[in-house]
Scaffold this active site. Sequence first.
Site, PDB file in Angstrom:
ATOM      1  N   SER A  54       0.851  -1.190   0.000  1.00  0.00           N
ATOM      2  CA  SER A  54       0.000   0.000   0.000  1.00  0.00           C
ATOM      3  C   SER A  54       0.884   1.238   0.000  1.00  0.00           C
ATOM      4  CB  SER A  54      -0.924   0.020   1.213  1.00  0.00           C
ATOM      5  OG  SER A  54      -1.718   1.186   1.191  1.00  0.00           O
ATOM      6  N   VAL A  59       7.094   2.189   4.771  1.00  0.00           N
ATOM      7  CA  VAL A  59       8.122   1.587   3.925  1.00  0.00           C
ATOM      8  C   VAL A  59       7.743   1.707   2.451  1.00  0.00           C
ATOM      9  CG1 VAL A  59       9.370  -0.549   3.380  1.00  0.00           C
ATOM     10  CG2 VAL A  59       8.896   0.039   5.759  1.00  0.00           C
ATOM     11  N   CYS A  60       6.467   1.525   2.151  1.00  0.00           N
ATOM     12  CA  CYS A  60       6.011   1.621   0.754  1.00  0.00           C
ATOM     13  C   CYS A  60       6.222   3.026   0.202  1.00  0.00           C
ATOM     14  CB  CYS A  60       4.538   1.239   0.644  1.00  0.00           C
ATOM     15  SG  CYS A  60       4.174  -0.442   1.189  1.00  0.00           S
ATOM     16  N   ALA A  61       5.922   4.023   1.011  1.00  0.00           N
ATOM     17  CA  ALA A  61       6.128   5.411   0.593  1.00  0.00           C
ATOM     18  C   ALA A  61       7.611   5.681   0.364  1.00  0.00           C
ATOM     19  CB  ALA A  61       5.561   6.364   1.646  1.00  0.00           C
TER      20      ALA A  61
END
Length: 166
Positions: A54, A59-61
């Site tokens: 997501s 971490v994804c950002a």
Amino acid sequence: MANVTFHQDPVTLVGKEVKVGDKAPDFKVLSNDLNSVSLGDYDGKVKLISVVPSIDTGVCAEQTKRFNDEADKIGNVKVLTVSMDLPFAQKRWVNKHEINSLDTLSDHRDANFGQNYGVLIEELRLLARSIFVVDSNNNITYVEYVSEVSNHPDYDAALDAAKKAE
């Protein structure tokens, strides 16, 4: 199949694991403007495909921002970020964070990418964090299935592989 955990709990990945040397599976996902996108839309280019659960999580950002910052430095490489987020949420996040050097793509409708690349987490209907480098002839030249979904991928190895792919 890759052994992957989510917050240390084992998860089941749906689909066939992709390996270096394989022909890249086709996929159908949605762009932020709801158009259908496939692997063929990037023919003739090296693709670095960054997969995140997501985009609007820590971490994804960071992963998406890192590859956006590196995208212009790695030559004839198109960087794609694929997640299960709705296209509207991706577009809002991209605009907020001034992401302009990569394409964000949504697999929410059919989980087609997730199944074709073996990264669909059955228990969560999210995608497992992973990186794929696909050369201009659509051959897989680099694969990383991150063993713990909440961990970062090996950015340097992925970027090096993308730079070396033709």
